[in-house]
Design an enzyme around this catalytic site. Structure first.
Site, short mmCIF file in Angstrom:
data_model
loop_
_atom_site.label_atom_id
_atom_site.label_comp_id
_atom_site.label_asym_id
_atom_site.label_seq_id
_atom_site.Cartn_x
_atom_site.Cartn_y
_atom_site.Cartn_z
CG LEU A 1 -2.07 -1.10 1.13
CD1 LEU A 1 -2.97 -1.04 2.38
CD2 LEU A 1 -2.95 -0.97 -0.12
CG ASP B 1 8.22 -4.27 1.20
OD1 ASP B 1 8.94 -4.81 0.32
OD2 ASP B 1 8.14 -3.05 1.37
CB ALA C 1 5.05 -5.13 -6.16
CB SER D 1 8.62 0.05 -18.90
OG SER D 1 8.49 1.32 -19.50
CE1 TYR E 1 9.50 2.16 -13.36
CE2 TYR E 1 9.76 3.17 -15.52
CZ TYR E 1 9.09 2.30 -14.68
OH TYR E 1 8.05 1.56 -15.16
CE LYS F 1 9.36 -1.53 -13.99
NZ LYS F 1 8.58 -2.54 -13.29
CG LEU G 1 -0.55 13.82 -21.82
CD1 LEU G 1 -0.19 15.30 -21.68
CD2 LEU G 1 -0.42 13.37 -23.27
CG PHE H 1 6.63 18.68 -20.75
CD1 PHE H 1 6.58 19.88 -20.05
CD2 PHE H 1 6.32 17.50 -20.06
CE1 PHE H 1 6.23 19.91 -18.70
CE2 PHE H 1 5.97 17.53 -18.72
CZ PHE H 1 5.93 18.74 -18.04
P1 NAD Z 1 1.15 1.51 -9.16
O1 NAD Z 1 2.10 2.30 -8.34
O2 NAD Z 1 -0.25 1.99 -9.27
O3 NAD Z 1 1.12 0.00 -8.63
C1 NAD Z 1 2.23 -0.61 -8.02
C2 NAD Z 1 1.74 -1.23 -6.74
O4 NAD Z 1 2.84 -1.90 -6.09
C3 NAD Z 1 1.20 -0.22 -5.73
O5 NAD Z 1 -0.08 -0.62 -5.31
C4 NAD Z 1 2.22 -0.23 -4.58
O6 NAD Z 1 1.60 0.02 -3.34
C5 NAD Z 1 2.80 -1.63 -4.70
N1 NAD Z 1 4.19 -1.76 -4.23
C6 NAD Z 1 5.26 -0.99 -4.54
N2 NAD Z 1 6.37 -1.46 -3.93
C7 NAD Z 1 6.00 -2.56 -3.23
C8 NAD Z 1 6.69 -3.47 -2.41
N3 NAD Z 1 8.00 -3.33 -2.17
N4 NAD Z 1 6.00 -4.48 -1.85
C9 NAD Z 1 4.67 -4.64 -2.07
N5 NAD Z 1 3.96 -3.79 -2.83
C10 NAD Z 1 4.62 -2.76 -3.41
O7 NAD Z 1 1.80 1.33 -10.60
P2 NAD Z 1 1.15 0.79 -11.95
O8 NAD Z 1 0.99 1.94 -12.87
O9 NAD Z 1 0.00 -0.08 -11.66
O10 NAD Z 1 2.38 -0.06 -12.51
C11 NAD Z 1 2.52 -1.44 -12.24
C12 NAD Z 1 3.83 -1.94 -12.79
O11 NAD Z 1 3.88 -1.66 -14.18
C13 NAD Z 1 5.06 -1.27 -12.18
O12 NAD Z 1 6.07 -2.25 -12.03
C14 NAD Z 1 5.46 -0.24 -13.21
O13 NAD Z 1 6.83 0.04 -13.16
C15 NAD Z 1 5.08 -0.96 -14.50
N6 NAD Z 1 4.81 -0.03 -15.59
C16 NAD Z 1 3.89 0.95 -15.42
C17 NAD Z 1 3.65 1.86 -16.45
C18 NAD Z 1 2.65 2.98 -16.26
O14 NAD Z 1 2.67 3.92 -17.04
N7 NAD Z 1 1.75 2.93 -15.29
C19 NAD Z 1 4.36 1.75 -17.64
C20 NAD Z 1 5.29 0.72 -17.79
C21 NAD Z 1 5.51 -0.17 -16.75
C1 UD1 Z 2 7.05 8.24 -18.97
C2 UD1 Z 2 8.43 7.82 -18.56
C3 UD1 Z 2 8.63 6.36 -18.87
C4 UD1 Z 2 7.54 5.53 -18.20
C5 UD1 Z 2 6.19 6.03 -18.67
C6 UD1 Z 2 5.05 5.32 -18.01
C7 UD1 Z 2 9.78 9.86 -18.72
C8 UD1 Z 2 10.88 10.57 -19.45
N1 UD1 Z 2 9.41 8.66 -19.23
O1 UD1 Z 2 6.93 8.02 -20.37
O2 UD1 Z 2 9.90 5.94 -18.43
O3 UD1 Z 2 7.69 4.16 -18.56
O4 UD1 Z 2 6.09 7.43 -18.34
O5 UD1 Z 2 4.95 5.62 -16.67
O6 UD1 Z 2 9.28 10.35 -17.72
N2 UD1 Z 2 3.68 15.49 -21.45
C9 UD1 Z 2 3.37 16.82 -21.46
N3 UD1 Z 2 2.96 17.41 -20.29
C10 UD1 Z 2 2.86 16.71 -19.11
C11 UD1 Z 2 3.19 15.34 -19.11
C12 UD1 Z 2 3.62 14.76 -20.30
O7 UD1 Z 2 3.44 17.48 -22.50
O8 UD1 Z 2 2.51 17.32 -18.08
C13 UD1 Z 2 4.08 14.84 -22.72
C14 UD1 Z 2 5.47 14.22 -22.70
O9 UD1 Z 2 6.44 15.16 -23.12
C15 UD1 Z 2 5.30 13.06 -23.70
C16 UD1 Z 2 3.83 12.65 -23.52
O10 UD1 Z 2 3.18 13.76 -22.92
O11 UD1 Z 2 5.47 13.52 -25.02
C17 UD1 Z 2 3.66 11.43 -22.61
O12 UD1 Z 2 4.33 11.68 -21.38
P1 UD1 Z 2 4.19 10.67 -20.13
O13 UD1 Z 2 2.76 10.38 -19.88
O14 UD1 Z 2 4.97 11.26 -19.00
O15 UD1 Z 2 4.85 9.33 -20.66
P2 UD1 Z 2 6.30 9.08 -21.30
O16 UD1 Z 2 7.14 10.28 -21.29
O17 UD1 Z 2 6.07 8.41 -22.61
#
Ligand code: NAD
Ligand code: UD1
Length: 338
Positions: free
Chosen positions: A33, A58, A81, A124, A149, A153, A200, A218
């Site tokens: 959480l 955890d 997680a 990712s 980050y 990954k 975004l 941006f």
């Molecule tokens: P999120 O933060 O909503 O979910 C992650 C969950 O893991 C949370 O509920 C957090 O409480 C739990 N957590 C974190 N560390 C923990 C630990 N040590 N032990 C137990 N629980 C733990 O994130 P999400 O957007 O659902 O992403 C899930 C996964 O997908 C992550 O690994 C993230 O890096 C990966 N990912 C997300 C995106 C994105 O844009 N959301 C993109 C690419 C990859």
């Molecule tokens: C970001 C992370 C990436 C991660 C992904 C999902 C960076 C550099 N990359 O990707 O590692 O896997 O999120 O969590 O942070 N934008 C704006 N204004 C904003 C926010 C974003 O213009 O306030 C633009 C960005 O420049 C980009 C697009 O929107 O062109 C998407 O941005 P974002 O949602 O942050 O995702 P990524 O940058 O693709």
């Protein structure tokens, strides 16, 4: 089949639990959480009629994980997680490597002791860095990551690749997500970032609901059709379904499987602003600002491999992504309230 979902209370994990239950899979959740609210479990139950077993703890706590495996007879693990904020990872690298890399190693040790050797890992598109060409295929170069980050990954991908080379009876699936957005179509579950959103879509949604004044775009001088960054946005429900397709494969075939999960279509920042304005029925105020350091011009997935080998492809449009995000945000303007 019981499947352990680490991070199952988070954004992608919670939507995946709902889709798993619909597919007849029994999710067992582990989450500390640190980035989720307990209320999520009530929402999953209200949508599905099933309250998943939930162990608060955890993944870095091996004794805790051992006891979860001993109590649950899970057949596979879907590992969400981890910590995911790029900017924060630059200022807190130890926390990021500890949670994401060390946490995964502890999980793997505990799985091996329990005889569970089937894992689906949340990777990712960040592992591709700044792509030399689009669409990005699974064999495009990886590793040129630009922040802790992204490196965490990539490191986990390498750990899992080495594990499979040493112990080929494992089934390991690396899912490289592109840009997950959207919410459950009911509006009762969605993304609930703490503090100022980095990404975004949640930022646009908070502007639309009146929590923030305007979006900072941006950069509008990229080599893209309208000058703003282009990404492959994928609906979180499609992403959730992708995990179920991956589990089918991971559950049945030993191997190291790697898939992009994207739509194969790029949308610019202004495309997303305009789609969101249509969804919420009002303009979303924005201003053009300098580029964000580390951003790339464009990134979208080749989806062929997932389509051919998993029989999965994304079906939901950008209009559905924005409509469902708006429904979630307008029904829950402050996110989940415990
Ligand atoms: P999120 O933060 O909503 O979910 C992650 C969950 O893991 C949370 O509920 C957090 O409480 C739990 N957590 C974190 N560390 C923990 C630990 N040590 N032990 C137990 N629980 C733990 O994130 P999400 O957007 O659902 O992403 C899930 C996964 O997908 C992550 O690994 C993230 O890096 C990966 N990912 C997300 C995106 C994105 O844009 N959301 C993109 C690419 C990859
Ligand atoms: C970001 C992370 C990436 C991660 C992904 C999902 C960076 C550099 N990359 O990707 O590692 O896997 O999120 O969590 O942070 N934008 C704006 N204004 C904003 C926010 C974003 O213009 O306030 C633009 C960005 O420049 C980009 C697009 O929107 O062109 C998407 O941005 P974002 O949602 O942050 O995702 P990524 O940058 O693709």
């Amino acid at each position: 089949m019981n499947v352990l979902i680490t991070g199952g209370m988070g954004y992608i994990g919670s939507h995946t639990c709902v889709q798993m239950i619909a597919a007849g899979i029994t999710p067992v959740i582990v989450d500390n959480l640190c980035n989720a609210k307990a209320e999520v479990l009530n929402r999953v139950e209200a949508l599905t009629g099933v309250r998943p077993r939930f162990f608060v703890g955890d993944i870095r706590d091996e004794a805790f994980l051992d006891s979860v495996f001993a109590q649950t007879s899970v057949k596979a693990v879907v590992h969400f997680a981890g910590l995911k904020a790029v900017g924060e990872s630059v200022s807190k690298p130890i926390e990021y490597y500890d949670n994401n890399v060390n946490g995964t190693l502890v999980l793997l040790r505990s799985m091996r002791k329990a005889g569970v050797k089937s894992l689906v890992f949340s990777s990712s598109a960040t592992v591709y860095g700044d792509p030399q060409q689009v669409p990005i295929t699974e064999s495009s170069p990886t590793g040129a990551t630009t922040n802790p980050y992204g490196r965490s990954k990539y490191m986990v991908e390498q750990c899992l690749t080495d594990l499979f080379a040493a112990e080929p009876d494992w089934s390991i699936t690396l899912l490289r997500y592109f840009n997950p957005v959207g919410a459950h179509p009911s509006g009762s579950m969605g993304e609930d970032p703490q503090g100022i959103p980095n990404n975004l879509m949640p930022f646009i949604a908070q502007v639309a609901v009146g929590r923030r004044d305007k979006l900072a775009v941006f950069g509008d001088d990229y080599a893209t059709p309208d000058g703003t960054g282009v990404r492959d946005y994928i609906h979180v429900m499609d992403l959730a379904d992708g995990h179920i397709a991956a589990l089918d494969k991971a559950g049945s075939e030993a191997g190291l499987h790697i898939f992009n999960l994207g739509t194969g279509k790029g949308s610019s920042v202004l495309d997303m602003v305009n789609a969101f304005s249509d969804a919420c029925g009002q303009p979303v105020p924005y201003e053009i600002c300098p580029r964000r350091p580390g951003d790339i011009a464009e990134c979208w997935a080749s989806t062929e491999k997932a389509r051919q080998q998993l029989g999965w492809q994304a079906t939901r449009s950008v209009a559905e992504m924005t409509r469902d995000t708006w429904r979630w945000q307008s029904q829950n303007p402050q996110g989940y309230q415990d």
